[in-house]
Enzyme design. Structure first.
Site, mmCIF file in Angstrom:
data_model
loop_
_atom_site.group_PDB
_atom_site.id
_atom_site.type_symbol
_atom_site.label_atom_id
_atom_site.label_comp_id
_atom_site.label_asym_id
_atom_site.label_seq_id
_atom_site.Cartn_x
_atom_site.Cartn_y
_atom_site.Cartn_z
ATOM 1 N N GLU A 95 -4.160 -3.773 2.144
ATOM 2 C CA GLU A 95 -2.715 -4.006 1.980
ATOM 3 C C GLU A 95 -1.930 -3.140 2.963
ATOM 4 O O GLU A 95 -0.985 -3.591 3.613
ATOM 5 C CB GLU A 95 -2.297 -3.698 0.548
ATOM 6 C CG GLU A 95 -0.795 -3.769 0.294
ATOM 7 C CD GLU A 95 -0.268 -2.558 -0.439
ATOM 8 O OE1 GLU A 95 0.603 -1.867 0.125
ATOM 9 O OE2 GLU A 95 -0.735 -2.285 -1.559
ATOM 10 N N GLU A 170 -5.104 4.022 7.951
ATOM 11 C CA GLU A 170 -4.664 3.702 6.593
ATOM 12 C C GLU A 170 -5.711 4.010 5.535
ATOM 13 O O GLU A 170 -5.361 4.304 4.392
ATOM 14 C CB GLU A 170 -4.266 2.228 6.514
ATOM 15 C CG GLU A 170 -3.185 1.809 7.487
ATOM 16 C CD GLU A 170 -1.872 2.553 7.280
ATOM 17 O OE1 GLU A 170 -1.597 2.976 6.136
ATOM 18 O OE2 GLU A 170 -1.137 2.727 8.266
#
Length: 549
Positions: A95, A170
């Protein structure tokens, strides 16, 4: 960015917004047809003045829910079922990584660039236990289409599946600025998930995807590989696995054309949903004891679901509610904890417990909760308490929020997506008037006392699908991680250490290097001519309730 749900205010302000706009009920339910789609279902939500149509894209299998509303604040959202297969946090990491550039918009952070010239009213991404969704909204039509295009390219053509630096940034990576430094883990999600509490789903659903943490456990996140992320995207981020939502007063046919173009550009993939096979160990920084139930093994009717919301309010909705008061006054812990009635999973659960429990008092917490519920099942609730809880729940679903920046399209998206990704009718639970009317009628006829006593007995006392979770404090996590990394570094050759030093420098150089002018030029922007020069008319209703002395 991860998010597990927003409780009971998902439909708040829908009714009042209709009253303020003086928008009549939606009239004819006839929805437009499109040659590339099959119209599966259409509906009028008279309570809120909405017209909905559920379509399936014939070629790709993508489902599209089109909601027509008298609202300039247009919202788009696309959701994908993303059940976790382990505790490495692939749904959450991806995400994040999805929003770090795409084929058409090759910036490191296109959304930060969009914010400089966009009139967006919402822009985010959300990871739930078994699905992920990407919503965006704007009052400006051109801006709305611009944002939608950036989002669709991000989820279908992310650079994260081509460039491992997105995963490193991330998710996780080794960091070593100098060969003599201690080896460390770095990564946005890795840092975000440290110190998070475990959830009871793992114990309640030991043979399903809910046994794993979709957000990721820091000890397991470093097992996530670039190849796994590539495969994760291939299997789950595809139109056949998508649920696409539109809300507002924009063109329905344009909506369908956009999804048709999206599906045509997407790669062909075979969707496979896997079950999970292993159990993880819960840990936390504070001793927590909670008792948890799975409430249903079939889809609940809207009336049944509302009754459980009312029962939750009766049990723990205020400081005087008997179960919450028993826990608060017990002295067994520092504060009550638990989600209460949880509806965002495929099966609803109820969870309640205490923080700060002494190890010797863990059994006493379970006993207190079960004994209190047993007493309630026998003695019931006072009529005044039942009436107050019915009114409170009805108000929560149908009344306006205090905040002036309320985005009803976003709350509506969450409400329907929770049903939709689990293959239930996405609009069924919006027809609130009849269900509340039936519940109110039972109260006026004096039936509610027995109804809620029976619900306590059925869902708590006789319900054997119950688990008590004892989350014991875990100390020394940082020390263990440092020791683990020290062992990993001790086994490295000098070349491997120097390679990590070089990779650390290369990643930081890439992160700090500005995007090229050519990349920034790909971002669509608004000009002054695209902005409405007239102030919007805010309708108001002036009503005199009574004379004030």
């Amino acid at each position: 960015m991860g998010m597990r749900g927003r409780g009971k205010a998902l439909l708040a302000a829908l009714l009042s917004a209709v009253l303020l706009s003086q928008h009549a009920a939606a009239g004819s339910a006839t929805a437009p047809t499109h040659p590339k789609y099959e119209l599966l279902h259409e509906d009028i939500i008279k309570e809120f003045g909405l017209k909905t149509a559920l379509y399936m894209h014939i070629k790709s299998g993508a489902e599209v829910l089109s909601v027509v509303a008298d609202d300039d604040n247009k919202l788009f959202g696309v959701g994908f079922r993303t059940p976790p297969e382990n505790d490495a946090g692939a749904p959450h990491v991806f995400e994040h990584a999805t929003l770090s550039g795409s084929t058409k918009y090759p910036l490191k952070d296109p959304f930060a660039e969009m914010l400089k010239s966009s009139l967006q009213t919402f822009l985010n991404a959300l990871t739930y236990d078994d699905f992920t969704m990407y919503p965006v909204s704007s009052l400006n039509l051109k801006d709305f289409y611009n944002l939608m295009d950036v989002y669709l390219d991000a989820v279908l053509h992310p650079l994260a599946i081509k460039d491992p630096r997105r995963l490193q940034q991330e998710g996780w990576h080794y960091e070593l600025e100098k060969a003599s430094d201690p080896l460390t883990y770095q990564g946005v999600v890795m840092s975000e998930m440290k110190g998070k509490y475990s959830n009871p789903e793992s114990a309640l659903f030991p043979d399903t995807a809910y046994r794993f943490d979709s957000g990721g456990k820091p000890a397991v996140i470093p097992t996530l590989t670039f190849e796994y992320i590539q495969d994760f995207h291939k299997r789950y981020y595809h139109p056949a696995n998508s649920r696409v939502f539109f809300y507002g007063n924009d063109s329905v046919m344009k909506r369908l054309d956009i999804v048709d173009e999206m599906s045509a550009a997407a790669p062909v993939a075979q969707l496979t949903l896997l079950k999970c096979r292993r159990v993880h160990v819960c840990s936390t920084t504070e001793h927590v004891v909670s008792v948890n139930w799975v409430l249903n093994f079939r889809t609940l009717s809207l009336k049944e679901s509302l009754e459980l919301s009312i029962l939750e309010n009766l049990l723990i909705g205020s400081s005087a509610a008997p179960l919450l008061k028993a826990l608060t006054d017990s002295g067994l812990g520092t504060a009550p904890t638990g989600y209460g009635y949880v509806t965002w999973l495929r099966q609803s659960i109820f969870t309640i417990g205490l923080l700060g429990v002494k190890p010797s008092k863990a059994d006493a917490v379970e006993t207190l909760i079960l004994d209190t519920l047993t007493t309630i099942a026998k003695t019931g609730f006072k009529a005044a308490a039942i009436k107050a809880s019915i009114n409170s729940v009805q108000f929560a679903y149908l009344s306006p929020p205090a905040s002036g920046n309320y985005n009803r399209g976003f709350d509506l998206l969450q409400t329907v997506m929770i049903q939709w990704v689990h293959d239930r009718d996405p609009t069924l639970n919006l027809h609130l008037a009849d269900a509340f009317s039936e519940i109110t009628k039972e109260f006026t006829q004096g039936q509610s006392q027995a109804v809620f006593q029976q619900l306590v007995t059925k869902y708590f006392i006789k319900n054997t699908h119950r688990v008590t979770v004892d989350l014991k404090p875990e100390t020394g996590a940082e020390e263990r991680e440092a020791a683990k990394l020290a062992k990993i570094k001790a086994k490295m050759t000098p070349k491997q250490i120097n390679d990590i030093v070089a990779q650390t420098k290369a990643l930081k150089d890439w992160q700090t290097k500005p995007d090229s002018p050519a990349a920034r030029a790909t971002i669509p922007r608004l000009s002054l001519s695209d902005v409405n020069k007239k102030n919007p008319l805010i309708p108001k209703i002036v009503t005199q309730v009574r004379a004030v002395l």
